[in-house]
Design a protein around this motif. Structure first.
Motif, short mmCIF file in Angstrom:
data_model
loop_
_atom_site.label_atom_id
_atom_site.label_comp_id
_atom_site.label_asym_id
_atom_site.label_seq_id
_atom_site.Cartn_x
_atom_site.Cartn_y
_atom_site.Cartn_z
N LYS A 173 0.81 -1.22 0.00
CA LYS A 173 0.00 0.00 0.00
C LYS A 173 0.84 1.27 0.00
CE LYS A 173 -3.60 0.50 2.60
NZ LYS A 173 -4.55 0.92 1.57
N ARG A 174 2.15 1.12 0.17
CA ARG A 174 3.00 2.31 0.31
C ARG A 174 2.90 3.24 -0.90
NH1 ARG A 174 8.36 0.16 0.98
NH2 ARG A 174 7.60 -0.50 3.02
N VAL A 175 2.87 2.66 -2.10
CA VAL A 175 2.87 3.50 -3.30
C VAL A 175 1.57 4.29 -3.45
CG1 VAL A 175 4.51 2.12 -4.61
CG2 VAL A 175 2.08 1.55 -4.72
N ALA A 176 0.49 3.79 -2.82
CA ALA A 176 -0.78 4.51 -2.86
C ALA A 176 -1.03 5.27 -1.57
CB ALA A 176 -1.93 3.53 -3.12
N GLY A 177 -0.07 5.22 -0.67
CA GLY A 177 -0.21 5.90 0.61
C GLY A 177 0.83 6.97 0.79
N ARG A 178 1.81 6.73 1.69
CA ARG A 178 2.81 7.75 2.02
C ARG A 178 3.53 8.28 0.79
NH1 ARG A 178 5.52 9.93 6.08
NH2 ARG A 178 4.25 8.83 7.60
N SER A 179 3.95 7.39 -0.11
CA SER A 179 4.69 7.83 -1.30
C SER A 179 3.85 8.77 -2.16
CB SER A 179 5.15 6.63 -2.12
OG SER A 179 6.09 5.87 -1.41
N ALA A 180 2.56 8.48 -2.26
CA ALA A 180 1.69 9.33 -3.07
C ALA A 180 1.53 10.72 -2.44
CB ALA A 180 0.32 8.67 -3.23
N TRP A 181 1.42 10.77 -1.11
CA TRP A 181 1.32 12.07 -0.44
C TRP A 181 2.62 12.85 -0.56
CZ3 TRP A 181 -3.21 13.96 0.79
CH2 TRP A 181 -4.27 13.10 1.02
N ASN A 182 3.75 12.15 -0.50
CA ASN A 182 5.04 12.81 -0.73
C ASN A 182 5.09 13.44 -2.12
OD1 ASN A 182 7.43 10.62 1.05
ND2 ASN A 182 5.76 11.89 1.77
N LEU A 238 -3.82 19.09 4.75
CA LEU A 238 -4.32 17.74 4.51
C LEU A 238 -3.17 16.74 4.45
CD1 LEU A 238 -6.60 15.76 3.85
CD2 LEU A 238 -6.38 16.42 1.44
N ILE A 239 -2.10 17.10 3.73
CA ILE A 239 -0.93 16.23 3.64
C ILE A 239 -0.34 15.98 5.02
CG2 ILE A 239 1.44 16.04 2.77
CD1 ILE A 239 0.51 17.75 0.34
N THR A 240 -0.18 17.03 5.80
CA THR A 240 0.41 16.92 7.13
C THR A 240 -0.45 16.07 8.05
OG1 THR A 240 1.51 19.07 6.90
CG2 THR A 240 1.20 18.23 9.14
N ASN A 241 -1.76 16.32 8.06
CA ASN A 241 -2.67 15.55 8.91
C ASN A 241 -2.70 14.07 8.52
OD1 ASN A 241 -4.50 16.99 10.99
ND2 ASN A 241 -4.39 18.47 9.32
N LEU A 243 -0.42 12.24 6.86
CA LEU A 243 0.83 11.53 7.14
C LEU A 243 1.04 11.35 8.64
CD1 LEU A 243 3.22 13.08 4.47
CD2 LEU A 243 2.20 10.80 4.48
N ALA A 244 0.64 12.33 9.44
CA ALA A 244 0.76 12.17 10.89
C ALA A 244 -0.16 11.06 11.39
CB ALA A 244 0.44 13.50 11.59
N LYS A 245 -1.38 10.99 10.85
CA LYS A 245 -2.30 9.92 11.25
C LYS A 245 -1.79 8.57 10.78
CE LYS A 245 -6.03 8.35 13.18
NZ LYS A 245 -6.20 8.45 14.65
N ASP A 246 -1.27 8.52 9.56
CA ASP A 246 -0.71 7.28 9.03
C ASP A 246 0.41 6.77 9.93
OD1 ASP A 246 -0.24 5.43 6.53
OD2 ASP A 246 1.73 6.26 6.99
N LYS A 247 1.26 7.68 10.38
CA LYS A 247 2.35 7.30 11.26
C LYS A 247 1.83 6.83 12.61
CE LYS A 247 6.91 8.74 12.77
NZ LYS A 247 6.82 7.95 14.02
N GLU A 248 0.84 7.51 13.14
CA GLU A 248 0.26 7.12 14.43
C GLU A 248 -0.30 5.70 14.37
OE1 GLU A 248 -3.56 8.01 17.32
OE2 GLU A 248 -3.26 9.23 15.52
#
Length: 603
Positions: A173-182, A238-241, A243-248
């Motif tokens: 899921k990384r490519v559709a998650g954190r990497s996409a937000w980056n 939105l990006i910050t929120n 990614l912070a939730k994803d990390k949590e």
């Protein structure tokens, strides 16, 4: 991939003074995005990864030490090919983030490599499940024993490892998650154009104006920057929120109690060591940044400095543009004064097309050194505009590049250095360059300007980065109670900035939005304290160097050659330094404070 330099007659006067700036040639990695070599590597590594899984999955604990060593070597070879592919894709993308075709190529490579790497994901997970006694016996064999540092580092994550199916899901899921937000952040920043005095300029150009000698230019640039960033605040929030939730969520599943703990573990540094650094720097705010900026305000004839004056050159500063050739000579000579071996390594970057220096539309902002893979060589990205700080940035990134070249013989799995030590060579390179420039300057007024510039660089590296670290801590902690509005994040930002910079700096509403453009918050959460770690470490290391007898340079280069095979305690021991001792940080901070003392004595 090479971009030809523009004809000198077509350049602006400032660009003609800079001279011909180097542009990197990525063909040492691959000839092009559609090259047969790239496609062949993609096909080959896909087959190798699938075969590797068939050969070893479920069998690691039963292998002999020799066979385990062969398996790790095979895994390393597969990982290096994937690293080469992604290094090439990342560098192409950094060269023109705004180009949709480049963006599509980068995303395609991420997805292809992500799918391939799923076949070998089991390896580190299964390696961590081997019983300690069984593994200890396996590692007695020379073939596997050489990889012990890498194995030990991987096993640090055993308490935080999840079941293989969950790990694979997170991986896929990384490519559709954190990497996409980056990617969304990168492309938003690259596409932004700032309306400034009837024209449209890039973020790199407007931020460069913040160190212009003309206060009117600085003030207007700060307004332009803040107003445009505010327009995009909803996207950045939105990006910050997210990614912070994803990390949590991931931290909860992996049982990391603190938001920064996973980064600390990856950096091979204990939470307590980072706490000691953070506490020491915060405690020194009054004697460092608060004191210096009050002094700078007096130099400018003000009771307070407006925030756009924080990095302003001093009234007596020499603001002439430094040509690229002069910057090259300055840095290489400084490196050579310390070690001819280090200078020879650095010279390779200039003799070959390993540096991309010009400012271009669509190009990634800032600067970095990309290690690529040991079978190739590093590349440096700069946005060189001829300021003294640009020369220091060159010295910094070249330090990274030399470190990466020296560590490459450790191999793909063990060449990488933890972030806490990854900044050592870069900051040391800056210090060498600064000290040489200072020694060659006899004019007291110009020496004062140079000392002030160095102090500001150190404050930006130590105080500002620790403030960034605390901003992240507060954002990630607050996010656990619910989504944050853009204004909530601005309030946190202003809180840490006011604390760290002190009462001599005056802020306006435009400054509230400056958190939005900082890429480390998005790409590498909690990376930023590594800069302060590196600066304080280098301050202590340089003090040892100044008092050392012959042989320091050899020990220093051996430290860089170690790559990721040793931890900070082992690497610093030959110099009599211990980062776990709270007094260590005070020693590093005292160097900055001592330079401020020198400046006060000049008044």
């Amino acid at each position: 991939m090479t971009t030809a330099p523009a004809n000198n007659a077509d350049k602006a006067p400032e660009d003609r003074i800079l001279g011909t700036l180097p542009v990197w040639d990525l063909t040492d990695l691959y000839p092009g995005n559609d090259s047969p070599e790239l496609n062949a590597d993609l096909d080959r590594v896909a087959k190798d990864a699938a075969a590797f899984s068939g050969s070893y999955k479920g069998k690691l604990s039963g292998l002999s030490g020799k066979a385990l060593g062969a398996a790790i070597a095979e895994y390393e070879a597969i990982d290096e090919i994937m690293g080469r592919i992604m290094s090439y894709a990342q560098l192409v993308y950094a060269g023109n983030v705004s180009d949709p075709d480049v963006g599509r190529f980068y995303q395609t490579m991420q997805e292809r490599v992500n799918d391939i790497s799923a076949h070998v994901l089991f390896f580190a997970l299964e390696l961590n499940e081997i019983d300690d006694k069984v593994l200890a016996k396996q590692l007695k064999a020379a073939e596997s024993g050489r990889y012990k540092p890498w194995v030990d580092d991987a096993r640090l994550f055993r308490p935080h490892q999840l079941d293989e199916e969950i790990e694979r899901l997170l991986h896929d899921k990384r490519v559709a998650g954190r990497s996409a937000w980056n990617r969304l952040f990168d492309e938003t920043m690259a596409d932004m154009r700032f309306d400034h005095e009837g024209g449209k300029i890039t973020s790199e150009e407007v931020m460069n104006m913040l160190s212009n000698p003309d206060e009117g230019v600085r003030k207007k640039a700060s307004e332009t920057l803040g107003q445009e960033l505010q327009k995009h605040a909803r996207t950045f929030s939105l990006i910050t929120n997210t990614l912070a939730k994803d990390k949590e969520i991931e931290d909860k599943w992996r049982h990391f109690a603190r938001p920064e703990s996973s980064r600390n573990l990856a950096n091979q540094v204990e939470d307590e060591v980072v706490d000691a650094l953070n506490k020491a720097v915060q405690g020194a705010y009054p004697t460092l940044s608060h004191r210096y900026y009050a002094m700078k305000a007096k130099w400018f004839g003000k009771e307070q400095l407006d925030h756009w004056d924080r990095n302003a050159p001093l009234p007596d500063a020499d603001n002439s543009i430094i040509p690229w050739a002069q910057a090259t000579e300055t840095v290489l000579t400084a490196y050579g004064d310390f070690s001819t071996d280090l200078a020879e390594i650095g010279k390779q970057f200039f003799d070959n097309a390993w540096i991309d220096a010009p400012v271009r539309e669509g190009k990634s902002s800032g600067a970095f050194a990309h290690p690529t893979v040991p079978s190739a060589h590093p590349y440096l990205l700069l946005n060189y505009q001829g300021k003294t700080r640009d020369v220091m940035t060159l010295a910094h990134e070249l330090g990274h590049g030399c470190h990466q070249v020296l560590a490459a013989p450790q191999g793909n799995l063990m060449a990488d250095t933890p972030l806490t030590l990854a900044e050592t060579a870069s900051v040391f390179g800056e210090m060498l360059t600064f000290r040489r420039m200072l020694r060659s300057q006899d004019d007291p007024a110009k020496r004062k300007v140079m000392l002030a510039g160095k102090v500001e660089d150190m404050l930006n590296t130590v105080v500002r980065q620790i403030a960034f670290f605390n901003f992240e801590l507060r954002v990630h902690t607050a996010r656990r109670d619910g989504e944050l509005t853009a204004e909530d994040i601005c309030d946190i930002w202003m809180g840490v900035q006011t604390e760290s910079l002190g009462p001599a700096i005056r802020f306006d509403d435009n400054y509230r939005w400056y958190w939005t453009y900082i890429p480390h918050f998005i790409h590498s959460p909690f990376y930023v304290y590594a800069y302060a770690f590196g600066d304080c470490l280098v301050n202590s290391l340089y003090a040892v160097y100044e008092q050392a007898e012959d042989g320091f340079a050899d020990k220093y280069l051996d430290m860089l050659r170690a790559g990721g095979t040793l931890r900070h305690t082992e690497l610093l021991a030959p110099f009599g330094l211990d980062a776990s001792d709270p007094a260590f940080w005070q020693k590093g901070i005292s160097v900055v404070s001592g330079l401020i003392d020198e400046l006060e004595a000049m008044d």
